[in-house]
Write a protein that holds these residues in place. Structure first.
Motif, mmCIF file in Angstrom:
data_model
loop_
_atom_site.group_PDB
_atom_site.id
_atom_site.type_symbol
_atom_site.label_atom_id
_atom_site.label_comp_id
_atom_site.label_asym_id
_atom_site.label_seq_id
_atom_site.Cartn_x
_atom_site.Cartn_y
_atom_site.Cartn_z
ATOM 1 N N ALA A 41 11.675 -11.834 13.132
ATOM 2 C CA ALA A 41 11.457 -10.910 11.965
ATOM 3 C C ALA A 41 10.611 -11.870 10.807
ATOM 4 C CB ALA A 41 12.790 -10.299 11.587
ATOM 5 N N ASN A 42 9.959 -11.376 10.055
ATOM 6 C CA ASN A 42 9.586 -11.852 8.912
ATOM 7 C C ASN A 42 9.544 -10.899 7.712
ATOM 8 O OD1 ASN A 42 7.599 -13.292 10.910
ATOM 9 N ND2 ASN A 42 8.191 -14.674 9.465
ATOM 10 N N VAL A 43 9.844 -11.369 6.595
ATOM 11 C CA VAL A 43 9.941 -10.334 5.514
ATOM 12 C C VAL A 43 8.857 -10.951 4.445
ATOM 13 C CG1 VAL A 43 12.234 -9.862 5.466
ATOM 14 C CG2 VAL A 43 11.683 -11.960 4.363
ATOM 15 N N ALA A 44 8.312 -9.738 3.463
ATOM 16 C CA ALA A 44 7.135 -10.304 2.731
ATOM 17 C C ALA A 44 6.859 -9.357 1.618
ATOM 18 C CB ALA A 44 5.911 -10.246 3.663
ATOM 19 N N LEU A 45 6.051 -9.780 0.687
ATOM 20 C CA LEU A 45 5.656 -9.110 -0.404
ATOM 21 C C LEU A 45 4.456 -8.330 0.186
ATOM 22 C CD1 LEU A 45 5.670 -10.977 -3.719
ATOM 23 C CD2 LEU A 45 7.194 -8.770 -3.128
ATOM 24 N N THR A 46 4.066 -7.217 -0.439
ATOM 25 C CA THR A 46 2.820 -6.486 0.150
ATOM 26 C C THR A 46 1.570 -6.632 -0.971
ATOM 27 O OG1 THR A 46 3.124 -4.321 -0.839
ATOM 28 C CG2 THR A 46 4.127 -4.625 1.297
ATOM 29 N N ALA A 47 0.388 -6.532 -0.529
ATOM 30 C CA ALA A 47 -0.697 -6.341 -1.501
ATOM 31 C C ALA A 47 -1.805 -5.491 -0.768
ATOM 32 C CB ALA A 47 -1.371 -7.676 -1.580
ATOM 33 N N PRO A 48 -2.468 -4.731 -1.550
ATOM 34 C CA PRO A 48 -3.471 -3.856 -1.010
ATOM 35 C C PRO A 48 -4.697 -4.800 -0.574
ATOM 36 C CG PRO A 48 -2.943 -3.158 -3.281
ATOM 37 C CD PRO A 48 -2.110 -4.199 -3.110
ATOM 38 N N LEU A 49 -5.170 -4.312 0.679
ATOM 39 C CA LEU A 49 -6.367 -5.157 1.057
ATOM 40 C C LEU A 49 -7.686 -5.068 0.265
ATOM 41 C CD1 LEU A 49 -6.577 -4.501 4.797
ATOM 42 C CD2 LEU A 49 -5.254 -6.328 3.414
ATOM 43 N N SER A 50 -8.262 -6.027 -0.124
ATOM 44 C CA SER A 50 -9.388 -5.825 -0.990
ATOM 45 C C SER A 50 -10.404 -7.120 -0.526
ATOM 46 C CB SER A 50 -9.147 -5.889 -2.340
ATOM 47 O OG SER A 50 -8.948 -7.151 -3.030
ATOM 48 N N GLY A 51 -11.665 -7.042 -0.914
ATOM 49 C CA GLY A 51 -12.579 -8.312 -1.069
ATOM 50 C C GLY A 51 -12.358 -9.376 -2.112
ATOM 51 N N SER A 52 -11.291 -9.070 -2.761
ATOM 52 C CA SER A 52 -10.926 -10.284 -3.723
ATOM 53 C C SER A 52 -10.356 -11.495 -3.079
ATOM 54 C CB SER A 52 -9.966 -9.854 -4.799
ATOM 55 O OG SER A 52 -9.476 -10.961 -5.503
ATOM 56 N N VAL A 53 -10.519 -12.710 -3.350
ATOM 57 C CA VAL A 53 -10.069 -14.062 -2.869
ATOM 58 C C VAL A 53 -8.595 -14.093 -3.393
ATOM 59 C CG1 VAL A 53 -10.348 -16.446 -2.693
ATOM 60 C CG2 VAL A 53 -12.528 -15.071 -2.632
ATOM 61 N N LEU A 54 -8.195 -13.668 -4.535
ATOM 62 C CA LEU A 54 -6.789 -13.804 -4.926
ATOM 63 C C LEU A 54 -6.338 -12.517 -4.727
ATOM 64 C CD1 LEU A 54 -7.488 -15.862 -8.340
ATOM 65 C CD2 LEU A 54 -6.744 -16.474 -6.168
ATOM 66 N N PRO A 55 -5.298 -12.315 -3.814
ATOM 67 C CA PRO A 55 -4.620 -11.027 -3.543
ATOM 68 C C PRO A 55 -4.030 -10.471 -5.031
ATOM 69 C CG PRO A 55 -4.266 -12.384 -1.791
ATOM 70 C CD PRO A 55 -4.750 -13.130 -2.934
ATOM 71 N N SER A 56 -3.717 -9.352 -5.110
ATOM 72 C CA SER A 56 -2.980 -8.766 -6.292
ATOM 73 C C SER A 56 -1.440 -8.036 -5.610
ATOM 74 C CB SER A 56 -3.598 -7.726 -7.070
ATOM 75 O OG SER A 56 -4.710 -8.283 -7.647
ATOM 76 N N PRO A 57 -0.333 -8.907 -5.430
ATOM 77 C CA PRO A 57 0.860 -8.388 -4.860
ATOM 78 C C PRO A 57 1.229 -7.137 -5.827
ATOM 79 C CG PRO A 57 0.639 -10.882 -5.245
ATOM 80 C CD PRO A 57 -0.329 -10.348 -5.988
ATOM 81 N N ALA A 58 1.926 -6.304 -4.883
ATOM 82 C CA ALA A 58 2.957 -5.228 -5.472
ATOM 83 C C ALA A 58 4.245 -5.730 -5.277
ATOM 84 C CB ALA A 58 2.693 -3.970 -4.329
ATOM 85 N N PHE A 59 4.651 -6.284 -6.396
ATOM 86 C CA PHE A 59 5.913 -7.157 -6.849
ATOM 87 C C PHE A 59 7.130 -6.467 -6.040
ATOM 88 C CE2 PHE A 59 3.176 -9.784 -9.048
ATOM 89 C CZ PHE A 59 3.069 -10.952 -8.378
ATOM 90 N N GLY A 60 7.121 -5.093 -6.505
ATOM 91 C CA GLY A 60 8.308 -4.187 -5.900
ATOM 92 C C GLY A 60 8.199 -3.613 -4.585
ATOM 93 N N ARG A 61 7.019 -3.859 -3.752
ATOM 94 C CA ARG A 61 6.978 -3.404 -2.558
ATOM 95 C C ARG A 61 7.302 -4.466 -1.598
ATOM 96 N NH1 ARG A 61 2.228 0.712 -1.110
ATOM 97 N NH2 ARG A 61 3.514 1.973 -2.150
ATOM 98 N N VAL A 62 8.134 -4.298 -0.495
ATOM 99 C CA VAL A 62 8.284 -5.459 0.398
ATOM 100 C C VAL A 62 8.099 -4.842 1.604
ATOM 101 C CG1 VAL A 62 9.940 -6.549 -1.195
ATOM 102 C CG2 VAL A 62 10.887 -4.697 0.504
#
Length: 233
Positions: free
Chosen positions: A34-55
């Protein structure tokens, strides 16, 4: 073996608790990895924008009974219970990952009537971080524009990095992954083969067979699920 992906909006404080430790096979009967993680919407940006409350939790299990026990008894399952999860039957895999059997087929062509799901999994070499995010951004930008995509997200708790996507058909998925219209994905694969981004990595295609709960007020798979198979979670 089955897999499951769990996603939930738990808020920042609970997210930090989830990220501290993934469930362990030694103390979770039937869990393979198992792995746990933060999520981030997929996009063409080199720097992801995490959704800090969504795991997210990505897990591999011996069988449905093992997952049922986790959902009934494990404290993390209780934390994630307000979100959405999907059960996944592996159809083919490329690469290797802890908990993934070696006998999962590797052929590209997979027959499936209904929606398909894909996990890309990597344990990032920190020296390859910049190369990885540059190649990944191009591929992710192509994913969000791809015909037949239902929904997708990125997940990360470095060195663990992953994407999870749902597709209307295996044909749509294959067109994105191997067709000539989407060179960004092929380019990312070629860059990884030239100099691997990861210590360990896998691309796994699944048949989703049970989808329960909601994320952002909806079940990401429900509408397609009903039209394809007459079932919804």
């Amino acid at each position: 073996m089955i897999a499951s992906v769990h996603l939930s909006d738990v808020g920042l404080r609970s997210a930090l608790g989830v990220l501290r430790r993934a469930p362990r096979p030694a103390s979770t009967p039937g869990l393979r990895h198992a792995n746990v993680a933060l999520t981030a919407p997929l996009s063409g940006s080199v720097l992801p924008s995490p959704a800090f409350g969504r795991v997210g939790l990505v897990a591999f299990w011996d069988d449905d009974d093992a997952l049922d026990r986790f959902l009934s008894d494990h404290p993390m399952a209780a934390t994630l219970a307000g979100g959405w999860h999907v059960r996944l039957d592996p159809l083919r895999a490329s690469g290797s990952w802890s908990g993934l059997p070696s006998d999962v087929p590797t052929k590209h062509d997979v027959e499936l009537d209904g929606p398909a799901a894909v996990l890309t999994l990597g344990r990032l070499r920190l020296t390859q971080t910049v190369r990885f995010f540059r190649a990944s951004a191009k591929a992710e930008g192509a994913v969000v524009e791809a015909e037949g995509l239902i929904w997708a997200t990125g997940l990360a708790r470095p060195p663990f990095v992953s994407t999870f996507s749902l597709w209307q058909t295996t044909e749509a998925l294959s067109t994105y992954a191997y067709g000539h219209r989407e060179p960004a994905h092929a380019g990312a694969i070629a860059a990884h083969r030239l100099e691997p981004f990861h210590h360990e990595s896998a691309f796994i295609r699944f048949r989703p067979y049970d989808s329960k709960g909601t994320l952002g007020g909806r079940n990401p798979l429900a509408e397609t699920w009903m039209s394809a198979s007459g079932r919804a979670g």
